[in-house]
Scaffold this active site. Structure first.
Site, PDB file in Angstrom:
ATOM      1  N   SER A  38      23.459   2.522  -1.533  1.00 11.49           N
ATOM      2  CA  SER A  38      22.889   2.155  -0.244  1.00 11.49           C
ATOM      3  C   SER A  38      22.059   3.307   0.304  1.00 11.49           C
ATOM      4  O   SER A  38      22.594   4.362   0.621  1.00 11.49           O
ATOM      5  CB  SER A  38      24.039   1.812   0.717  1.00 11.49           C
ATOM      6  OG  SER A  38      23.594   1.881   2.033  1.00 11.49           O
ATOM      7  N   LYS A  77      21.776  30.547 -12.599  1.00  5.10           N
ATOM      8  CA  LYS A  77      22.998  31.094 -11.986  1.00  5.10           C
ATOM      9  C   LYS A  77      23.825  31.793 -13.056  1.00  5.10           C
ATOM     10  O   LYS A  77      24.264  31.151 -14.014  1.00  5.10           O
ATOM     11  CB  LYS A  77      23.809  29.952 -11.350  1.00  5.10           C
ATOM     12  CG  LYS A  77      25.172  30.420 -10.846  1.00  5.10           C
ATOM     13  CD  LYS A  77      25.995  29.299 -10.239  1.00  5.10           C
ATOM     14  CE  LYS A  77      27.411  29.781 -10.002  1.00  5.10           C
ATOM     15  NZ  LYS A  77      28.296  28.739  -9.473  1.00  5.10           N
TER      16      LYS A  77
HETATM   17  C1  FAD Z   1      30.797  21.442   1.621  1.00  2.00           C
HETATM   18  C2  FAD Z   1      30.606  21.008   0.203  1.00  2.00           C
HETATM   19  C3  FAD Z   1      30.012  21.866  -0.717  1.00  2.00           C
HETATM   20  C4  FAD Z   1      29.873  21.487  -2.064  1.00  2.00           C
HETATM   21  N1  FAD Z   1      29.346  22.365  -2.957  1.00  2.00           N
HETATM   22  C5  FAD Z   1      29.339  22.041  -4.275  1.00  2.00           C
HETATM   23  C6  FAD Z   1      28.845  22.935  -5.245  1.00  2.00           C
HETATM   24  O1  FAD Z   1      28.375  24.031  -4.942  1.00  2.00           O
HETATM   25  N2  FAD Z   1      28.882  22.552  -6.548  1.00  2.00           N
HETATM   26  C7  FAD Z   1      29.374  21.337  -6.938  1.00  2.00           C
HETATM   27  O2  FAD Z   1      29.429  21.041  -8.137  1.00  2.00           O
HETATM   28  N3  FAD Z   1      29.776  20.461  -6.023  1.00  2.00           N
HETATM   29  C8  FAD Z   1      29.788  20.772  -4.715  1.00  2.00           C
HETATM   30  N4  FAD Z   1      30.224  19.867  -3.802  1.00  2.00           N
HETATM   31  C9  FAD Z   1      30.585  18.527  -4.252  1.00  2.00           C
HETATM   32  C10 FAD Z   1      29.322  17.723  -4.478  1.00  2.00           C
HETATM   33  O3  FAD Z   1      28.643  17.541  -3.269  1.00  2.00           O
HETATM   34  C11 FAD Z   1      29.675  16.371  -5.062  1.00  2.00           C
HETATM   35  O4  FAD Z   1      30.610  16.502  -6.082  1.00  2.00           O
HETATM   36  C12 FAD Z   1      28.461  15.707  -5.669  1.00  2.00           C
HETATM   37  O5  FAD Z   1      27.406  15.718  -4.767  1.00  2.00           O
HETATM   38  C13 FAD Z   1      28.765  14.308  -6.063  1.00  2.00           C
HETATM   39  O6  FAD Z   1      29.011  13.521  -4.934  1.00  2.00           O
HETATM   40  P1  FAD Z   1      29.340  12.004  -5.155  1.00  2.00           P
HETATM   41  O7  FAD Z   1      28.281  11.416  -6.009  1.00  2.00           O
HETATM   42  O8  FAD Z   1      30.751  11.874  -5.594  1.00  2.00           O
HETATM   43  O9  FAD Z   1      29.263  11.390  -3.661  1.00  2.00           O
HETATM   44  P2  FAD Z   1      27.997  11.092  -2.727  1.00  2.00           P
HETATM   45  O10 FAD Z   1      26.864  11.984  -2.978  1.00  2.00           O
HETATM   46  O11 FAD Z   1      28.531  11.049  -1.320  1.00  2.00           O
HETATM   47  O12 FAD Z   1      27.548   9.634  -3.137  1.00  2.00           O
HETATM   48  C14 FAD Z   1      28.235   8.490  -2.702  1.00  2.00           C
HETATM   49  C15 FAD Z   1      27.385   7.275  -2.987  1.00  2.00           C
HETATM   50  O13 FAD Z   1      28.117   6.111  -2.643  1.00  2.00           O
HETATM   51  C16 FAD Z   1      27.307   5.263  -1.856  1.00  2.00           C
HETATM   52  N5  FAD Z   1      28.118   4.456  -0.965  1.00  2.00           N
HETATM   53  C17 FAD Z   1      29.148   4.837  -0.185  1.00  2.00           C
HETATM   54  N6  FAD Z   1      29.622   3.787   0.529  1.00  2.00           N
HETATM   55  C18 FAD Z   1      28.867   2.714   0.156  1.00  2.00           C
HETATM   56  C19 FAD Z   1      28.837   1.334   0.541  1.00  2.00           C
HETATM   57  N7  FAD Z   1      29.674   0.834   1.466  1.00  2.00           N
HETATM   58  N8  FAD Z   1      27.915   0.550  -0.040  1.00  2.00           N
HETATM   59  C20 FAD Z   1      27.048   1.023  -0.960  1.00  2.00           C
HETATM   60  N9  FAD Z   1      27.018   2.302  -1.349  1.00  2.00           N
HETATM   61  C21 FAD Z   1      27.914   3.138  -0.797  1.00  2.00           C
HETATM   62  C22 FAD Z   1      26.395   6.219  -1.094  1.00  2.00           C
HETATM   63  O14 FAD Z   1      25.253   5.597  -0.593  1.00  2.00           O
HETATM   64  C23 FAD Z   1      26.078   7.227  -2.192  1.00  2.00           C
HETATM   65  O15 FAD Z   1      25.036   6.730  -2.985  1.00  2.00           O
HETATM   66  C24 FAD Z   1      30.331  20.209  -2.460  1.00  2.00           C
HETATM   67  C25 FAD Z   1      30.882  19.342  -1.535  1.00  2.00           C
HETATM   68  C26 FAD Z   1      31.040  19.717  -0.209  1.00  2.00           C
HETATM   69  C27 FAD Z   1      31.675  18.769   0.772  1.00  2.00           C
END
Ligand code: FAD
Length: 493
Positions: A38, A77
């Protein structure tokens, strides 16, 4: 190769979702992979520092390094510089390199101890990438002879976009829409997800990459959360990019310990990423934001953004036909940049289970779950070590970290090191013995006596070998280009 799961649905299009979609589409050409995301909700967009395993991931997918760096404002890095962790004013590097082949790090330490370290300088001077980092230099090792490892910094939003383009080229179908309902079969497995506009997406296997929302594993299947916050109390972060200072581009992340947490500094080509990860039980949000602003390289490029999180993971990662990857499965604070590594590790294990063509057995699923639980626990222990060895007592956080009860697995490791200099390793470690040594050494934490097995080694010879190693590392680094100029030459390819 065929898999029993013909229709794979990836829920979420952050880094985890697009990594999963790209890898699954490449590994399982007999299946369709559909990703639902989304735009309205967006992605978390932080996570700019990585772990060396990302290079293996890129290699498997055939990603060209220069193309990737160009697309993501990426930099190299070599590791992390830790400032003020033991006491204020002191620092050390944890880089992805070793300390020499003198029968392992314990032997090196044993010899150093026995000869009183005379004229040897720091342990970091025995480690090639640490010396490179301290001088702001970089040169990739030849592909056939990787004598040290490295990772990248990048813009997390651009990285998700880069993977999205790749995934679409490899046949992944993208569906835009907000998921409002998860419909399950009588057996408990997920049947389909419903979108706000009434459409439904059905699948045989669902990869939950919905971020902290954990739509499938957390919300629909109600899998309990294993909370680590009594060991790792940080639970908030302010994130804010700044203009780059005029200084050279550092080939490392910096993590500076503050009153109730720590601040990251991540150099990208077009800006510097800053953040302050803090424990809300020890500092309020306003004060934490002020502390971040004092750490910035230059003027802020956006308003600071507050992120809230819990440290821990779901009890199981694979339940019925749902496998969670990324933030939907769990989160360990970003001190060692391990989140993307954990996505990659889960993905690799999952693909192994899907390849043979049969639906994975209950034992295979249980094996996957226990391996992921161990993997999270190992990384957790490594992160706790950074705090635990502190000599700081100047604020509540540091006093609490120095005296808290440890997980048994970590308590044993610290004991083994203190007693004999043994760097004990369990299975499913994310960090090898050299990394553990870098933290012990950096924090000034040494064994109480040398390993008796070292009694036969001649200190004079060891001393000579260490001096030679230090001098040859210094000479090699002096001939290397700066990180900036090396990067420019790669980008021009
Ligand atoms: C403060 C902080 C610092 C970080 N630093 C690092 C770092 O230095 N190195 C590292 O490896 N990781 C780091 N991370 C972790 C990293 O941000 C995540 O592991 C990485 O970005 C992957 O995120 P994700 O894809 O799991 O979630 P997200 O990027 O949040 O993606 C979630 C997805 O689900 C979708 N979604 C959610 N709800 C719905 C819905 N109802 N309907 C449709 N779609 C939906 C969203 O639109 C999005 O596309 C950090 C995290 C935090 C909080």
């Amino acid at each position: 190769m065929e898999t029993a799961y013909k229709r794979i649905v990836v829920v979420g299009g952050g880094a985890a979702g697009w990594m999963a979609a790209t890898a699954l589409a490449s590994a399982l050409p007999g299946s369709t992979v559909e990703l639902v995301e989304s735009e309205e909700i967006g992605i978390i967009g932080v996570g700019e520092a990585t772990f060396p395993s990302i290079r293996a991931f890129h290699k498997i997918l055939g990603i060209d390094e220069a193309e990737f760096l160009r697309a993501t404002n990426g930099t190299y890095k070599l590791g992390i510089e830790f400032r003020d962790w033991r006491v204020q004013g002191e620092g050390y590097f944890h880089t992805f390199g070793d300390f020499g082949a003198l029968a392992g790090p314990q032997a090196l330490w044993g010899q150093l101890r026995r000869v009183g370290e005379a004229g040897l300088g720091t342990l970091g001077e025995q480690c090639l990438p640490s010396v490179m980092a301290s001088q702001g230099r970089f040169q990739a090792p030849p592909e056939r002879e990787e004598y040290f490892n490295y990772a990248y910094h990048f813009d997390a939003v651009l990285y998700a976009g880069f993977l999205r383009t790749l995934a679409l080229q490899r046949g992944v179908r993208r569906t835009e829409g907000r998921i409002v309902e998860v419909l399950r079969r009588a057996c408990g497995a997920v049947d389909r997800i419903k979108l706000a506009d009434g459409r439904a997406v059905a699948g045989d296997l669902f990869i939950d990459c919905s971020g902290f929302a954990s739509l499938l594993l957390g919300r629909a299947l109600d899998e309990p959360f294993v909370d680590f916050s009594h060991w790792l109390p940080v639970d908030r972060a302010w994130a804010c990019p700044s203009e780059r200072s005029g200084t050279e581009l550092a080939p490392y992340t910096r993590a500076t310990a503050l009153e109730a947490g720590w601040a990251w500094r991540i150099p990208l080509r077009n800006r510097t990423g800053h953040g302050h990860v803090f424990a809300s039980r020890y500092i309020d949000e306003d004060r934490a934001r002020e502390q971040l602003m004092r750490q910035m390289d230059g003027p802020a490029l956006a308003a600071p953004r507050l992120l809230r999180f819990a440290t821990g993971h779901r009890e199981r990662f694979w339940v019925h036909n749902v496998v969670a990857l990324g933030l939907s499965s769990g989160f360990l604070e970003p001190l060692e940049s391990t989140s993307i590594f954990l996505v990659q590790s889960g993905l690799g294990r999952l693909i192994e289970q899907l390849l043979p063509g049969a639906e994975p057995s209950a034992e295979a699923v249980a094996g996957y779950n226990s391996a992921m639980v161990r993997q999270f626990a190992r990384v957790r222990d490594f992160i706790i070590l950074h705090y635990r060895l502190t000599a700081r007592r100047d604020s509540e956080l540091w006093r609490a970290m120095a005296s808290m009860a440890l997980p048994e697995t970590l308590a044993f490791k610290i004991h083994a090191w203190r007693q004999t200099g043994a760097l004990h390793q369990y299975g499913d470690e994310g960090f090898d013995a050299t990394s553990w040594l870098a933290i012990h050494a950096g924090m000034g934490h040494w064994p109480e006596r040398p390993d008796p097995a070292l009694a036969d080694l001649a200190p004079g010879l060891a001393l000579q070998a260490l001096r030679q190693r230090r001098d040859s590392i210094a000479a090699a680094v002096a001939a290397m280009p700066s990180h900036d100029s090396y990067l420019r030459s790669v980008l021009a390819r």
